[in-house]
Design a protein around this motif. Structure first.
Motif, PDB file in Angstrom:
ATOM      1  N   ASP A 115      53.494  44.743  48.652  1.00 43.07           N
ATOM      2  CA  ASP A 115      52.202  44.775  47.968  1.00 43.07           C
ATOM      3  C   ASP A 115      51.229  45.581  48.829  1.00 43.07           C
ATOM      4  OD1 ASP A 115      49.472  44.083  47.195  1.00 43.07           O
ATOM      5  OD2 ASP A 115      50.451  42.727  45.777  1.00 43.07           O
ATOM      6  N   PRO A 116      50.869  46.798  48.412  1.00 42.51           N
ATOM      7  CA  PRO A 116      50.053  47.658  49.278  1.00 42.51           C
ATOM      8  C   PRO A 116      48.669  47.072  49.556  1.00 42.51           C
ATOM      9  CG  PRO A 116      50.364  48.676  47.103  1.00 42.51           C
ATOM     10  CD  PRO A 116      51.202  47.446  47.118  1.00 42.51           C
ATOM     11  N   THR A 117      48.135  46.307  48.604  1.00 44.43           N
ATOM     12  CA  THR A 117      46.786  45.764  48.796  1.00 44.43           C
ATOM     13  C   THR A 117      46.816  44.609  49.793  1.00 44.43           C
ATOM     14  OG1 THR A 117      46.339  46.414  46.518  1.00 44.43           O
ATOM     15  CG2 THR A 117      44.733  44.987  47.576  1.00 44.43           C
ATOM     16  N   VAL A 118      47.831  43.742  49.687  1.00 43.99           N
ATOM     17  CA  VAL A 118      47.993  42.671  50.678  1.00 43.99           C
ATOM     18  C   VAL A 118      48.194  43.292  52.067  1.00 43.99           C
ATOM     19  CG1 VAL A 118      49.490  40.789  51.458  1.00 43.99           C
ATOM     20  CG2 VAL A 118      48.893  40.977  49.025  1.00 43.99           C
ATOM     21  N   ASN A 119      49.070  44.308  52.133  1.00 48.78           N
ATOM     22  CA  ASN A 119      49.329  44.950  53.433  1.00 48.78           C
ATOM     23  C   ASN A 119      48.044  45.534  54.014  1.00 48.78           C
ATOM     24  OD1 ASN A 119      51.998  44.288  53.103  1.00 48.78           O
ATOM     25  ND2 ASN A 119      52.644  46.335  52.439  1.00 48.78           N
ATOM     26  N   ARG A 120      47.239  46.147  53.140  1.00 50.48           N
ATOM     27  CA  ARG A 120      45.988  46.761  53.616  1.00 50.48           C
ATOM     28  C   ARG A 120      45.028  45.694  54.145  1.00 50.48           C
ATOM     29  NH1 ARG A 120      41.385  49.598  50.790  1.00 50.48           N
ATOM     30  NH2 ARG A 120      40.191  50.300  52.602  1.00 50.48           N
ATOM     31  N   LEU A 121      44.887  44.587  53.393  1.00 51.11           N
ATOM     32  CA  LEU A 121      44.002  43.502  53.833  1.00 51.11           C
ATOM     33  C   LEU A 121      44.458  42.970  55.194  1.00 51.11           C
ATOM     34  CD1 LEU A 121      41.715  41.422  53.368  1.00 51.11           C
ATOM     35  CD2 LEU A 121      43.390  40.016  52.134  1.00 51.11           C
ATOM     36  N   GLN A 122      45.759  42.784  55.343  1.00 48.50           N
ATOM     37  CA  GLN A 122      46.281  42.260  56.611  1.00 48.50           C
ATOM     38  C   GLN A 122      45.986  43.217  57.761  1.00 48.50           C
ATOM     39  OE1 GLN A 122      49.810  39.467  54.676  1.00 48.50           O
ATOM     40  NE2 GLN A 122      50.377  41.454  55.468  1.00 48.50           N
TER      41      GLN A 122
ATOM     42  N   GLY B  31      53.421  28.831  50.294  1.00 48.88           N
ATOM     43  CA  GLY B  31      52.267  29.725  50.161  1.00 48.88           C
ATOM     44  C   GLY B  31      52.651  31.188  50.005  1.00 48.88           C
ATOM     45  N   ALA B  32      53.959  31.472  49.900  1.00 53.04           N
ATOM     46  CA  ALA B  32      54.387  32.874  49.727  1.00 53.04           C
ATOM     47  C   ALA B  32      54.239  33.220  48.251  1.00 53.04           C
ATOM     48  CB  ALA B  32      55.824  33.051  50.196  1.00 53.04           C
ATOM     49  N   MET B  33      53.500  34.298  47.997  1.00 51.19           N
ATOM     50  CA  MET B  33      53.131  34.627  46.612  1.00 51.19           C
ATOM     51  C   MET B  33      53.879  35.885  46.169  1.00 51.19           C
ATOM     52  SD  MET B  33      49.072  33.592  46.980  1.00 51.19           S
ATOM     53  CE  MET B  33      48.808  34.278  48.621  1.00 51.19           C
ATOM     54  N   ARG B  34      53.521  36.448  45.053  1.00 48.72           N
ATOM     55  CA  ARG B  34      54.183  37.667  44.555  1.00 48.72           C
ATOM     56  C   ARG B  34      53.174  38.814  44.502  1.00 48.72           C
ATOM     57  NH1 ARG B  34      59.491  36.708  45.536  1.00 48.72           N
ATOM     58  NH2 ARG B  34      60.128  34.752  44.571  1.00 48.72           N
ATOM     59  N   GLN B  35      52.632  39.136  43.304  1.00 50.85           N
ATOM     60  CA  GLN B  35      51.709  40.286  43.226  1.00 50.85           C
ATOM     61  C   GLN B  35      50.308  39.836  43.653  1.00 50.85           C
ATOM     62  OE1 GLN B  35      54.005  39.674  40.741  1.00 50.85           O
ATOM     63  NE2 GLN B  35      55.372  41.250  41.567  1.00 50.85           N
ATOM     64  N   ALA B  36      50.239  39.377  44.891  1.00 49.21           N
ATOM     65  CA  ALA B  36      48.997  38.788  45.395  1.00 49.21           C
ATOM     66  C   ALA B  36      47.918  39.834  45.668  1.00 49.21           C
ATOM     67  CB  ALA B  36      49.281  37.982  46.655  1.00 49.21           C
ATOM     68  N   GLY B  37      48.254  41.105  45.506  1.00 48.48           N
ATOM     69  CA  GLY B  37      47.248  42.158  45.696  1.00 48.48           C
ATOM     70  C   GLY B  37      46.045  41.981  44.794  1.00 48.48           C
ATOM     71  N   ILE B  38      46.252  41.351  43.642  1.00 45.10           N
ATOM     72  CA  ILE B  38      45.138  41.089  42.727  1.00 45.10           C
ATOM     73  C   ILE B  38      44.045  40.267  43.429  1.00 45.10           C
ATOM     74  CG2 ILE B  38      44.508  39.703  40.676  1.00 45.10           C
ATOM     75  CD1 ILE B  38      45.743  42.196  39.736  1.00 45.10           C
ATOM     76  N   ILE B  39      44.470  39.262  44.212  1.00 43.55           N
ATOM     77  CA  ILE B  39      43.454  38.462  44.919  1.00 43.55           C
ATOM     78  C   ILE B  39      43.119  39.061  46.288  1.00 43.55           C
ATOM     79  CG2 ILE B  39      43.602  36.273  43.685  1.00 43.55           C
ATOM     80  CD1 ILE B  39      45.655  35.308  45.735  1.00 43.55           C
ATOM     81  N   ALA B  40      44.103  39.718  46.903  1.00 42.52           N
ATOM     82  CA  ALA B  40      43.827  40.350  48.204  1.00 42.52           C
ATOM     83  C   ALA B  40      42.775  41.449  48.046  1.00 42.52           C
ATOM     84  CB  ALA B  40      45.102  40.928  48.808  1.00 42.52           C
ATOM     85  N   ALA B  41      42.739  42.090  46.854  1.00 42.20           N
ATOM     86  CA  ALA B  41      41.764  43.161  46.614  1.00 42.20           C
ATOM     87  C   ALA B  41      40.335  42.641  46.754  1.00 42.20           C
ATOM     88  CB  ALA B  41      41.971  43.750  45.219  1.00 42.20           C
ATOM     89  N   ALA B  42      40.130  41.393  46.396  1.00 38.20           N
ATOM     90  CA  ALA B  42      38.802  40.799  46.575  1.00 38.20           C
ATOM     91  C   ALA B  42      38.460  40.744  48.061  1.00 38.20           C
ATOM     92  CB  ALA B  42      38.759  39.396  45.958  1.00 38.20           C
ATOM     93  N   GLY B  43      39.446  40.434  48.878  1.00 39.89           N
ATOM     94  CA  GLY B  43      39.237  40.383  50.331  1.00 39.89           C
ATOM     95  C   GLY B  43      38.904  41.747  50.909  1.00 39.89           C
ATOM     96  N   VAL B  44      39.636  42.769  50.461  1.00 39.29           N
ATOM     97  CA  VAL B  44      39.356  44.138  50.920  1.00 39.29           C
ATOM     98  C   VAL B  44      37.925  44.514  50.536  1.00 39.29           C
ATOM     99  CG1 VAL B  44      39.951  46.578  50.595  1.00 39.29           C
ATOM    100  CG2 VAL B  44      41.785  44.854  50.807  1.00 39.29           C
ATOM    101  N   TYR B  45      37.580  44.214  49.276  1.00 33.76           N
ATOM    102  CA  TYR B  45      36.222  44.525  48.802  1.00 33.76           C
ATOM    103  C   TYR B  45      35.178  43.786  49.658  1.00 33.76           C
ATOM    104  CZ  TYR B  45      32.102  44.943  45.904  1.00 33.76           C
ATOM    105  OH  TYR B  45      30.834  45.210  45.486  1.00 33.76           O
ATOM    106  N   ALA B  46      35.424  42.507  49.916  1.00 32.59           N
ATOM    107  CA  ALA B  46      34.454  41.693  50.663  1.00 32.59           C
ATOM    108  C   ALA B  46      34.267  42.221  52.083  1.00 32.59           C
ATOM    109  CB  ALA B  46      34.907  40.235  50.701  1.00 32.59           C
ATOM    110  N   LEU B  47      35.362  42.610  52.732  1.00 27.28           N
ATOM    111  CA  LEU B  47      35.227  43.112  54.110  1.00 27.28           C
ATOM    112  C   LEU B  47      34.464  44.440  54.128  1.00 27.28           C
ATOM    113  CD1 LEU B  47      38.692  42.155  55.638  1.00 27.28           C
ATOM    114  CD2 LEU B  47      36.477  41.085  56.071  1.00 27.28           C
TER     115      LEU B  47
END
Ligand code: PLP
Length: 346
Positions: free
Chosen positions: A37-44, A232-248
């Motif tokens: 998931d590129p968005t999860v990876n980016r947030l991490q 807690g291991a998810m699948r297409q979690a980029g949908i929620i991780a994108a909120a984190g990227v936006y917030a940071l």
């Protein structure tokens, strides 16, 4: 829309903004568990950079960050040194006992900030009667003590003491970025002494869900195991991780506005007869105040304000209340809340 226009009950009451929702809708996604998931990876990567750690892991909640860190650091029978009103003591369902079979050795403080001497005194002798002291936990900012900020020197003193005794260190940084914005100390400087640290996305940063745990590569590899184990291991979690990227990217510097609103609210409350506020204790986005002097029972106080659309929350002490500012408090929110409180006594 929040039915309470002035909801000071918690910074968890924020709703994702339109711009955040758009970022979520646009997010590129993949299977998080396959690391695709590129968005999860980016947030991490963003949180690893921010905290100065080698790696990071996206998790559903801050509670899971604490539980996983405890589980990695502690063996059954180990003991964790922590402040007496820290989050795992009250709000994690006995997590350290259940998931790590560790006990807690608690340090009482007025501010949430303890000293190296207090850590030293809490460390158990090397004797089979005692649990084995393993881990020291710091909460910055400290929630139940009113959002107090740990001075960097205090963190470093405690860490030096822990290291001298071969102990591990964990930082509950649910509101670390509030401490960073209030103090001007870099997140990486605060995190440097710790083996593990995390930030919450669903508090003042305004995301609907999520937290990110950080540490060295080996720690995060182990954390992946527990993420699966704890479900807690998810699948297409980029949908929620994108909120984190936006917030940071958008919601960190603006925490200063929340801090200014908390100060204004505290000053206004302090002027109302019967309400006691320690103004010096208001360092970030939390105001703790006491209504004993008003002779109005807390339940009634809360109920009458709720009718005006104003919400606070109760603390452990029956006459104490907590107000938390956040990005959904409107520009006139503090004035409206103060007017509603004043109206109770007219
Ligand atoms: C909110 C909070 C947590 C838990 O985070 P969740 O995301 O609600 O599980 C842990 N520690 C502190 C200090 C908190 O304020």
């Amino acid at each position: 829309m929040n039915p309470f226009p002035c909801d000071f009950s918690s910074d968890t009451q924020t709703r994702p903004s339109q711009a955040m929702r758009e970022a979520m809708a646009r997010a590129e996604v993949g299977d998080e568990q396959k690391r695709e998931d590129p968005t999860v990876n980016r947030l991490q990567e963003m949180v690893a950079d921010l905290t100065g750690k080698q790696a990071a892991l996206f998790l559903p909640t801050g509670t899971m960050c604490n539980l996983i860190a405890h589980a990695i650091h502690c063996r059954p029978g180990d003991e964790i040194i922590a402040e007496a009103s820290t989050h795992p003591v009250h709000f994690e369902g006995g997590g350290p006992a259940v998931h790590s079979r560790a006990s807690l050795r608690l340090i009482d403080t007025a501010t949430g900030i303890f000293t190296a001497a207090q850590v030293e005194a809490a460390i158990r002798p090397d004797d089979p009667h005692f649990p084995k002291t393993r881990l020291v936990c710091v909460e910055n900012t400290h929630n139940l003590k009113g959002g107090r900020v740990w001075p960097l020197d205090a963190v470093r003193d405690v860490a030096a003491c822990a290291r001298k005794h071969g102990l591990l260190l964990h930082l509950d940084g649910a509101r670390l970025l509030n401490a960073v914005v209030a103090s001007g100390v870099a997140a990486s400087a605060y995190c440097e002494p710790f083996d593990s640290c995390w930030i919450d996305l669903s508090k003042g940063l305004g995301c609907p869900v999520g937290a990110v745990l950080a540490g060295n590569r080996e720690f995060i590899a182990q954390a992946w195991r527990y993420k699966h184990l704890f479900g807690g291991a998810m699948r297409q979690a980029g949908i929620i991780a994108a909120a984190g990227v936006y917030a940071l990217e958008h919601n960190v510097e603006r925490l200063a506005e929340d801090h200014a609103k908390a100060k204004a609210l505290a000053h206004g409350l302090a002027e109302i007869k019967g309400i006691a506020v320690d103004l010096d204790a208001v360092e970030t986005n939390i105001v703790v105040f006491d209504i004993a002097g008003t002779c109005v029972p807390r339940a009634e106080f809360l109920q009458r304000l709720a009718k005006q659309g104003v919400r606070f929350s109760g603390l452990m002490k029956p006459t104490q209340l907590r107000a938390v500012t956040h990005l959904d408090i409107q520009p006139d929110g503090v004035d409206r809340a103060l007017a509603a409180v004043r109206a109770l006594f007219e």
